[in-house]
Scaffold this active site. Sequence first.
Site, PDB file in Angstrom:
ATOM      1  N   LEU A  44       0.858  -1.185   0.000  1.00 48.86           N
ATOM      2  CA  LEU A  44       0.000   0.000   0.000  1.00 48.86           C
ATOM      3  C   LEU A  44       0.894   1.234   0.000  1.00 48.86           C
ATOM      4  O   LEU A  44       2.100   1.134   0.237  1.00 48.86           O
ATOM      5  CB  LEU A  44      -0.910  -0.006   1.230  1.00 48.86           C
ATOM      6  N   SER A  45       0.299   2.399  -0.251  1.00 50.18           N
ATOM      7  CA  SER A  45       1.138   3.598  -0.301  1.00 50.18           C
ATOM      8  C   SER A  45       1.892   3.794   1.013  1.00 50.18           C
ATOM      9  O   SER A  45       3.030   4.265   1.021  1.00 50.18           O
ATOM     10  CB  SER A  45       0.302   4.832  -0.636  1.00 50.18           C
ATOM     11  N   GLU A  46       1.272   3.427   2.141  1.00 54.78           N
ATOM     12  CA  GLU A  46       1.956   3.523   3.431  1.00 54.78           C
ATOM     13  C   GLU A  46       1.585   2.351   4.338  1.00 54.78           C
ATOM     14  O   GLU A  46       0.440   1.893   4.337  1.00 54.78           O
ATOM     15  CB  GLU A  46       1.581   4.816   4.177  1.00 54.78           C
ATOM     16  N   THR A  47       2.568   1.903   5.091  1.00 55.81           N
ATOM     17  CA  THR A  47       2.340   1.000   6.213  1.00 55.81           C
ATOM     18  C   THR A  47       2.862   1.696   7.462  1.00 55.81           C
ATOM     19  O   THR A  47       3.997   2.170   7.489  1.00 55.81           O
ATOM     20  CB  THR A  47       3.058  -0.342   6.021  1.00 55.81           C
TER      21      THR A  47
END
Length: 288
Positions: A44-47
């Site tokens: 995902l774009s961020e974790t």
Amino acid sequence: MKLPVFVVDAFTAKAFHGNPAAVCLLENKLDEDMHQKIAREMNLSETAFIRKLHPTDNFTQSSCFGLRWFTPASEVPLCGHATLASAAVLFDKIKNVNSTLTFVTLSGELKARRAEDGIILDLPLYPAHPQDFHEVEDLIKTAIGDTRVQDMRYSPDTRKLLVRLSDTYKRSFLENLKVNTQDLPQVESTGKVKGLILTLKGEPGGQTPAFDFYSRYFAPWVGVAEDPVTGSAHAVLSSYWSQQLGKKDMHAFQCSRRGGELEMSLRPDGRVDIRGATAVVLEGTLTA
């Protein structure tokens, strides 16, 4: 190793809209390289990784935690939507008893507090300064071709380039604009720019809600071609549009395919409150 993990759609109240972030709760210290491996796996774009700061802390009673954010490619110094997602997990899933949470991050202390219709993030406000077009002409031409540009600013704190499109364009133009992100890291390889914000002045309300401004955000330099809804970009956008519109309270829409709404209030202390809703769409256990 087993880690509780959640996927939360941020800046939306509906599943499969807004910006998804993975959130991992760390009961114990994680090997440094494991953060990046997990972020790459989540894709995902961020974790986000929430960690306890003291051995006696717990996720239900404590009010202060460490927080780090990773894209599939690298660690980043600030991520608004994954901070919102982290607060939602603690408030709504872990049932944290506090009304305000403090996160210790690479961008200093960030606070998230409960609100009647969502969560309010307390983020730094980042000014953007006039940018000479010729210095970034190749980047802009590569990204958006001959699209008309009305203004251009650069935020040195975040290394984001803000490009305001001509007021002659409507929201639908920004939504449908084809942006070439694949070539941007080669065209701009100095490290000066790590994110590209395209923004457009809002339109009066009619049958759709009135928004003060629209935006899209691209960060191929950190492995994110287009980020659906971006809190950190709005820490720059809110500074710019507050000056342009003469307003402290603004309502914005990020025009990605998933889309997301943000409400911003500039504060006297030079920071900005950004309000957003969340939807938890997945919870489980990560095994490694």
